[in-house]
Design a protein around this motif. Sequence first.
Motif, PDB file in Angstrom:
ATOM      1  N   ALA A  71       0.793  -1.222   0.000  1.00  0.00           N
ATOM      2  CA  ALA A  71       0.000   0.000   0.000  1.00  0.00           C
ATOM      3  C   ALA A  71       0.827   1.275   0.000  1.00  0.00           C
ATOM      4  O   ALA A  71       0.522   2.223  -0.733  1.00  0.00           O
ATOM      5  CB  ALA A  71      -0.952  -0.016   1.196  1.00  0.00           C
ATOM      6  N   THR A  72       1.854   1.347   0.834  1.00  0.00           N
ATOM      7  CA  THR A  72       2.577   2.605   1.015  1.00  0.00           C
ATOM      8  C   THR A  72       3.735   2.778   0.037  1.00  0.00           C
ATOM      9  O   THR A  72       4.433   3.798   0.093  1.00  0.00           O
ATOM     10  CB  THR A  72       3.127   2.700   2.451  1.00  0.00           C
ATOM     11  OG1 THR A  72       4.052   1.623   2.671  1.00  0.00           O
ATOM     12  CG2 THR A  72       2.008   2.624   3.469  1.00  0.00           C
ATOM     13  N   PRO A 114      -4.820  -0.848  -5.862  1.00  0.00           N
ATOM     14  CA  PRO A 114      -5.290   0.539  -5.800  1.00  0.00           C
ATOM     15  C   PRO A 114      -5.966   0.903  -4.485  1.00  0.00           C
ATOM     16  O   PRO A 114      -5.867   2.056  -4.035  1.00  0.00           O
ATOM     17  CB  PRO A 114      -6.265   0.642  -6.979  1.00  0.00           C
ATOM     18  CG  PRO A 114      -6.679  -0.769  -7.276  1.00  0.00           C
ATOM     19  CD  PRO A 114      -5.500  -1.617  -6.924  1.00  0.00           C
ATOM     20  N   ASP A 115      -6.639  -0.048  -3.831  1.00  0.00           N
ATOM     21  CA  ASP A 115      -7.327   0.261  -2.574  1.00  0.00           C
ATOM     22  C   ASP A 115      -6.332   0.634  -1.482  1.00  0.00           C
ATOM     23  O   ASP A 115      -6.506   1.631  -0.768  1.00  0.00           O
ATOM     24  CB  ASP A 115      -8.148  -0.944  -2.099  1.00  0.00           C
ATOM     25  CG  ASP A 115      -9.182  -1.399  -3.103  1.00  0.00           C
ATOM     26  OD1 ASP A 115      -9.453  -0.648  -4.068  1.00  0.00           O
ATOM     27  OD2 ASP A 115      -9.710  -2.509  -2.934  1.00  0.00           O
ATOM     28  N   GLY A 116      -5.298  -0.183  -1.326  1.00  0.00           N
ATOM     29  CA  GLY A 116      -4.324   0.075  -0.274  1.00  0.00           C
ATOM     30  C   GLY A 116      -3.605   1.384  -0.466  1.00  0.00           C
ATOM     31  O   GLY A 116      -3.391   2.147   0.481  1.00  0.00           O
ATOM     32  N   ALA A 117      -3.203   1.680  -1.719  1.00  0.00           N
ATOM     33  CA  ALA A 117      -2.502   2.937  -1.984  1.00  0.00           C
ATOM     34  C   ALA A 117      -3.400   4.131  -1.698  1.00  0.00           C
ATOM     35  O   ALA A 117      -2.942   5.154  -1.169  1.00  0.00           O
ATOM     36  CB  ALA A 117      -2.033   2.961  -3.436  1.00  0.00           C
ATOM     37  N   ARG A 129      -0.100  -2.830   5.346  1.00  0.00           N
ATOM     38  CA  ARG A 129       0.871  -3.553   4.550  1.00  0.00           C
ATOM     39  C   ARG A 129       0.426  -3.665   3.099  1.00  0.00           C
ATOM     40  O   ARG A 129       1.184  -3.427   2.182  1.00  0.00           O
ATOM     41  CB  ARG A 129       1.095  -4.945   5.148  1.00  0.00           C
ATOM     42  CG  ARG A 129       1.980  -5.876   4.342  1.00  0.00           C
ATOM     43  CD  ARG A 129       3.395  -5.382   4.251  1.00  0.00           C
ATOM     44  NE  ARG A 129       4.285  -6.416   3.701  1.00  0.00           N
ATOM     45  CZ  ARG A 129       5.504  -6.181   3.272  1.00  0.00           C
ATOM     46  NH1 ARG A 129       5.996  -4.959   3.318  1.00  0.00           N
ATOM     47  NH2 ARG A 129       6.240  -7.177   2.810  1.00  0.00           N
ATOM     48  N   SER A 130      -0.849  -4.040   2.905  1.00  0.00           N
ATOM     49  CA  SER A 130      -1.245  -4.366   1.541  1.00  0.00           C
ATOM     50  C   SER A 130      -2.740  -4.172   1.355  1.00  0.00           C
ATOM     51  O   SER A 130      -3.206  -3.046   1.198  1.00  0.00           O
ATOM     52  CB  SER A 130      -0.818  -5.809   1.223  1.00  0.00           C
ATOM     53  OG  SER A 130      -0.655  -6.008  -0.149  1.00  0.00           O
ATOM     54  N   SER A 131      -3.523  -5.228   1.403  1.00  0.00           N
ATOM     55  CA  SER A 131      -4.947  -5.151   1.098  1.00  0.00           C
ATOM     56  C   SER A 131      -5.726  -4.455   2.217  1.00  0.00           C
ATOM     57  O   SER A 131      -5.360  -4.516   3.391  1.00  0.00           O
ATOM     58  CB  SER A 131      -5.504  -6.564   0.896  1.00  0.00           C
ATOM     59  OG  SER A 131      -6.906  -6.551   0.774  1.00  0.00           O
ATOM     60  N   ASP A 216      -1.122  -9.800   3.277  1.00  0.00           N
ATOM     61  CA  ASP A 216       0.007  -9.357   2.467  1.00  0.00           C
ATOM     62  C   ASP A 216      -0.189  -9.988   1.094  1.00  0.00           C
ATOM     63  O   ASP A 216      -0.005 -11.203   0.925  1.00  0.00           O
ATOM     64  CB  ASP A 216       1.335  -9.797   3.081  1.00  0.00           C
ATOM     65  CG  ASP A 216       2.534  -9.230   2.334  1.00  0.00           C
ATOM     66  OD1 ASP A 216       2.381  -8.864   1.150  1.00  0.00           O
ATOM     67  OD2 ASP A 216       3.623  -9.164   2.929  1.00  0.00           O
ATOM     68  N   LEU A 217      -0.566  -9.178   0.114  1.00  0.00           N
ATOM     69  CA  LEU A 217      -0.847  -9.718  -1.215  1.00  0.00           C
ATOM     70  C   LEU A 217       0.362 -10.404  -1.828  1.00  0.00           C
ATOM     71  O   LEU A 217       0.209 -11.268  -2.701  1.00  0.00           O
ATOM     72  CB  LEU A 217      -1.342  -8.599  -2.137  1.00  0.00           C
ATOM     73  CG  LEU A 217      -2.681  -7.967  -1.748  1.00  0.00           C
ATOM     74  CD1 LEU A 217      -3.042  -6.846  -2.716  1.00  0.00           C
ATOM     75  CD2 LEU A 217      -3.793  -9.006  -1.696  1.00  0.00           C
TER      76      LEU A 217
END
Length: 559
Positions: A71-72, A114-117, A129-131, A216-217
Motif C-alpha cells: 500500500a505505502t 489501488p485500494d491500499g494505496a 501492509r497491503s490489502s 500481504d498480497l
Amino acid sequence: MPQLEFDRFYKYDDLTSILEAMVTDHPNLIRIDSIGKSHEGRDIWLATVTNFSTGDDLSKPAIWIEGNIHATEFTASAAALHLLDVLLRKYGNDEKVTRALDSRVFYVVPRLNPDGAELAMADRPKFIRSSVRPYPRQDQQDGLIPEDLDGDGRILSMRIADPNGAWKKAPQDERLLVARDPDEADGEFYRLLPEGQIQNYDGYIIKAAPDLHGLDLNRNWPADWETESVQKGAGPYPTSEPEIRATVQAIVDRPNITAYITYHTMSAVHLRPYSAHDDDHFPTRDLRVFKKIGEHATRLTGYPAISIYHDFKYEPKEVVHGGSDDWIYEHLGIYAWTTEFWSPMKQAGIKDFKFIEWFREHPVEDDLALLKWSDEVLGGKGYIDWYPFDHPQLGRVELGGWDEMYCWRNPPPEFLEKEIKSHADFALFHLLISPKLEVHTLDMKQVQTGVFAVTLVLHNTGWLPTNVTEKANERKAVRPLEVELELPEGAEMVIGDRRTEAGQLEGRDQKTTAIGYEVDPTTDRVKLEWVVSAPKGGTLKIEARHQRAGTIVRELSLS
C-alpha cells in the motif's frame, strides 16, 4: 500527452486520467485494459505498449512489470508511469526503444493494489501492509492502533517518560533515542510507541493491536504458499484475493511473457528467487543467467542484485512463502525480479551494511549520519524534533522522530525522479534479451512442372533461448516451436508434414568465453523442407510460431 511530474505521487483517479491521456495521444502504441477489480471495486489497469502496426501483442515476446502491491510503496507506481512515459516519448527517436516496441511488448500494471494505496495516500493516512480487506479477523482487536492524532498528515512516534523505559537520549544528539545500557539504573528513560490510540486501554497495559488489515498480497501467490500458521498474511488459500487472482490469470493468458519485474520499496536492491530455497535448488544454467542479468541490472541502475534466501531474510531461520517472483520462476519458468527502490542509509553515506540485519541492530554512528542527512539535505523534514502533545489516554507525551512515509518508505518527492529514471533502462534491457524468432532463409524451387521444393531456416536472434529457462522445460511450461503450412486449393503435400514441431532454439546466453576449441554449433537454427504439388498454382502460407519468441507469417506464390 500531459507533462508528467515525477516529484509527486498520484492518487487513483489522477493515475487513471494519465493512462487514458496516453492512449489518446499514442493510440498506435498503447492500449489500456482492466484485468479485474480490486476488493473495493477499482479497476486494475494494464497498459500494453507495442507498435500495434507490426503485429498483435500476443505475437511478440513480452515483459510484465507491476508495482504498488504494497500500500505505502508509491514509488513503484511512479517508476511504472516513468517507464511508460519514456517508451512513448522516445519511440521513433531512440534506437533501443523503437526496436523494442516494433518487435516486442511491455505489459505494465502501475498499481496492482489501488485500494491500499488510496488509503495510504489519504489526508490522514493509514499504515497498512497491503490489502484493505480485514483479515484474519473482521473486527479490530484491542491494543495500540497507529494513526495521525494531531491531524498533521503524519504518523510519527510517541516518546513517554518511563523509569522502566528501554530508551534514553543519545549524548551525541538528544533528539536521538538509543538503547539503555543493560546495567543502567539511574537516568531519564523513555518508552517509545507509534503515534496512535489504545483500544480498550485499562490505564496500565499497552500492547500492539494485531493489524486489522493483516493480508500481504505478496504472500498470496500460488508457488510455495503456506497457511497463516506458517506465513503471516498469506490469506485463506492461494489467489484468494481478487487482485492476485486477476493478475495470475492475466499473466497465464499471456504466454508470450519472457521476463517479470515487480516494483517495491525499500533497500535499493534487485532481488531474485528463491525466497525459501538456497541456490542449489536452481538448474545450474538458470542460476548462471540470473547472475549475468543481475550484473547488467547493477551496471544500469547502481543497485546490487542479490538472492532473497541468502541475503534478504527477515529472520535468519525464517523464509518467505507465496511471493510473486517465486511463482513466476518456479511455475512458469520466467526470469523474475523484485526491485526494491530507495535507501535512506545509502543516501546518508552508510556503507557495507546488511539489508535486513541493519534494522535489528546497527551502530549509533549510523543514526547520527541519518540525522545529519535529514538536517542538511532534507531541511529537517525527515527527522522531526520532539514536541509536546496531550494524548487523550496517556496524558502529556512527545511526538517526533522519523516521518517514515516521507523519507523511508519512499524517496522524498524531490528525489523521486533521480531514483527511478535508470530503471527504465533495465526494463528495456531485460525485454531486448528475450528470444526472437526470425527467418534466416526462405527458398523455393520448382523441381518440375507444378511441383515445388520449399526450404525454411528459422533462427533465434535473441540472447535467451526460446524456452527462456531450464525450469520452463522442467515444468513443461512452454510449447516447442510450431510450423504450419496452409496449402492453396488443389495442392498436395508430397514430402513433409503440414504441421511440424521443431523443438527449442538456443540463444547466446551460455556463450561467455572464446577461449578453447569448442565447436560453436548452430543450435539457434532449425531447417525444415517440404515438397508441394500445386498444379493450379496459388499461394502457400507458412506460419511459424513460438509462445515466447513470436510469430512469423510468410506467403509464397506457387507459380
